[in-house]
Design an enzyme around this catalytic site. Structure first.
Site, mmCIF file in Angstrom:
data_model
loop_
_atom_site.group_PDB
_atom_site.id
_atom_site.type_symbol
_atom_site.label_atom_id
_atom_site.label_comp_id
_atom_site.label_asym_id
_atom_site.label_seq_id
_atom_site.Cartn_x
_atom_site.Cartn_y
_atom_site.Cartn_z
ATOM 1 N N CYS A 43 58.692 -12.241 -13.753
ATOM 2 C CA CYS A 43 57.744 -11.143 -13.607
ATOM 3 C C CYS A 43 58.268 -10.064 -12.658
ATOM 4 C CB CYS A 43 56.396 -11.667 -13.114
ATOM 5 S SG CYS A 43 55.160 -10.369 -12.924
ATOM 6 N N CYS A 48 57.131 -8.226 -16.004
ATOM 7 C CA CYS A 48 55.947 -7.371 -15.997
ATOM 8 C C CYS A 48 55.983 -6.273 -14.939
ATOM 9 C CB CYS A 48 54.683 -8.216 -15.850
ATOM 10 S SG CYS A 48 54.780 -9.501 -14.605
ATOM 11 N N LYS A 51 58.608 -3.553 -15.972
ATOM 12 C CA LYS A 51 58.131 -2.981 -17.239
ATOM 13 C C LYS A 51 56.943 -2.058 -17.003
ATOM 14 C CE LYS A 51 57.094 -6.092 -20.259
ATOM 15 N NZ LYS A 51 55.635 -6.281 -20.099
ATOM 16 N N TYR A 178 52.886 -8.681 -27.179
ATOM 17 C CA TYR A 178 52.669 -7.658 -26.156
ATOM 18 C C TYR A 178 53.968 -7.035 -25.667
ATOM 19 C CZ TYR A 178 53.868 -11.081 -22.485
ATOM 20 O OH TYR A 178 54.518 -11.991 -21.681
ATOM 21 N N GLU A 182 54.617 -3.078 -25.909
ATOM 22 C CA GLU A 182 54.786 -2.336 -24.662
ATOM 23 C C GLU A 182 56.081 -1.531 -24.675
ATOM 24 O OE1 GLU A 182 52.185 -5.297 -21.756
ATOM 25 O OE2 GLU A 182 54.370 -5.522 -21.860
ATOM 26 N N HIS A 437 28.720 7.818 -13.598
ATOM 27 C CA HIS A 437 28.978 8.946 -14.489
ATOM 28 C C HIS A 437 29.636 10.112 -13.752
ATOM 29 C CE1 HIS A 437 28.252 11.539 -17.956
ATOM 30 N NE2 HIS A 437 27.807 12.456 -17.107
ATOM 31 N N GLU A 442 31.579 3.516 -17.618
ATOM 32 C CA GLU A 442 30.138 3.501 -17.837
ATOM 33 C C GLU A 442 29.797 3.073 -19.268
ATOM 34 O OE1 GLU A 442 27.986 7.295 -18.028
ATOM 35 O OE2 GLU A 442 29.935 8.311 -18.158
#
Length: 448
Positions: A43, A48, A51, A178, A182, A437, A442
């Site tokens: 990782c 990850c 990346k 993935y 990616e 908001h 939301e």
């Protein structure tokens, strides 16, 4: 005096191994770890983290284009792959040093070499030195899988993507998971012509069907080409160093690189498992019980080398639980339910809990709430790209079984929302929460 050199010997200094090492040491254990590459694991060093930095870097292509509608005039903008690559690799160096310092600060002895198990309480280092330990923890992780076919040696994996000399003009990416999606997003954003090749007929198997279909639609709009049911026949190199890719049932593709992102396999070769009676399963992983113990009482395993969930945060949890159990007198297991997951595609996907199909098969009576919307940022930037949020509930209780999202910042939003799913909250709890908001988040409390 202990009859062993160490209380714990860890093979592999990745996320799981480092966490187990430092926690065990904090409990008072004498700990050593062997790492033949760099401290930090997949990782941190070649996965990850670097990346995600490439994702950030590549996304500026759209950001700079969108900036015009926000009043910015940016002249002479240009991109340098070597600059981004080197900055990323420098950060990897920083993290490698940080992980090493963490181990040193916890008095963990680091052997910068390969270790092989030769007995239930004994390992042999590459230098020939033999070391004994009361417990051995295997945390060797996994590596990219590349099938064998003519020219497979000409292909690269995610490991090499962080070291490319130049940005390719044309790239073929094999895989539908993935990692493939990616890197497809990264390269496409930076101007590479990308073709994603998949043996199957879908991308991101295991993710919600509507969400993955939305990503496919967006990627095709961005110019990424997909070829499904397209097994590799061979790859050949031309005199100029470029590659010709031959697929069953499709025309050949000319490319500068061929990236294989077709899954990962556990690193068990040469570990000496046969010396202690440990037999990998059909997928090559080390079987363990709920407490990460193998079939040998003195040997445990955590992380991607096991037959559980291949995610860095899971490996860290497993390393923690192991240390708590064995050295902290606090028997602990990991709950693998409701683990959040993300795909850092462009736009990103985030998911937790059951997909619509899984929920329907398991519970039968469910309800699906959704919001298909155009993020405010995209509206102002004149981008047609739409987000999609889905909530699946069990009926009639309204308990949330799953949340699935695609759109800007979805992983950042989902991390907090995943707490609600893990806690077993209902749709009513979201309805009772006042919207923040204006925000994309939301939409989660306004789902219909």
């Amino acid at each position: 005096m202990s009859e062993y050199d160490f209380d714990l010997f860890v093979i592999g200094a990745g996320s799981g191994g480092v966490r187990a090492s430092r926690v065990a040491s904090a409990y008072g254990a004498k700990v050593a770890v062997a790492e033949e590459h760099r401290v930090g694991g997949t990782c941190v060093i070649r996965g990850c983290v670097p990346k995600k930095l490439l994702v950030y870097g590549s996304h500026f292509a759209e950001d700079l284009e969108d900036a015009k509608n926000y009043g910015w005039t940016i002249e002479g903008a240009s991109f340098s792959w070597p600059a981004l690559r080197d900055h990323v690799l420098n950060d990897v160096d920083r993290l490698n040093a940080a992980y090493t310092t963490t181990l040193n600060n916890h008095d963990v002895h680091i052997f910068h070499e390969r270790a092989t198990i030769i007995a239930p309480h004994r390992v042999r280092l590459a230098s020939g030195q033999e070391v004994s330990a009361k417990f051995i923890l295997i945390a060797t992780g996994a590596r990219p899988f590349v099938p064998e076919f003519p020219g497979s040696d000409l292909c690269i994996t995610s490991n090499e993507m962080f070291h490319l000399d130049a940005l390719p003009k044309r790239a073929v990416i094999a895989g539908g998971g993935y990692i493939a999606n990616e890197f497809a997003g990264i390269l496409n954003a930076l101007g590479t012509r990308v073709t994603v090749v998949n043996r199957g007929n879908t991308i991101l198997r295991g993710y919600d069907e509507q969400v993955r279909d939305r990503l496919l639609q967006i990627y095709m709009t961005k110019g990424i080409e997909f070829k499904f049911k397209a097994p590799f026949e061979k790859v050949e190199k031309r005199e100029d160093g470029t590659l010709d890719v031959y697929l069953t049932g499709h025309d050949p593709i000319h490319a500068d690189i061929v990236l294989f992102a077709t899954g990962r396999v556990p690193n068990v070769e040469g570990l000496g498992l046969g010396h202690v009676g440990i037999t990998p399963d059909d997928l090559g992983a080390i079987p363990v019980d709920d407490y990460s113990k193998t079939s040998c009482d003195s040997i445990y395993a955590v992380g991607d080398v096991t037959n559980r969930v291949q995610l860095t945060p899971v490996a860290i949890r497993e390393g923690q639980a192991f240390a708590d159990t064995v050295f902290g007198d606090k028997p602990s297991t990991v709950d693998y339910g409701c683990i959040p997951a993300a795909v850092f595609s462009q736009p990103p996907i985030a998911s937790v809990g059951l997909t619509e199909g899984e929920a329907r098969n398991r519970y039968g009576n469910i309800r699906v709430y959704s919001s298909d919307f155009r993020p405010m940022r995209n509206v102002f930037a004149h981008r047609a790209e739409r987000g999609l949020y889905k909530m699946i509930t069990e009926e009639p209780s309204g308990r949330i079984l799953g949340l699935h999202m695609i759109g800007p910042d979805s992983p950042e939003i989902l991390q907090a929302a995943a707490v609600a799913v893990k806690a077993g909250l209902t749709k009513q709890a979201f309805d009772d929460t006042v919207a923040l908001h204006p925000s994309m988040a939301e939409e989660l409390v306004l789902l219909k």
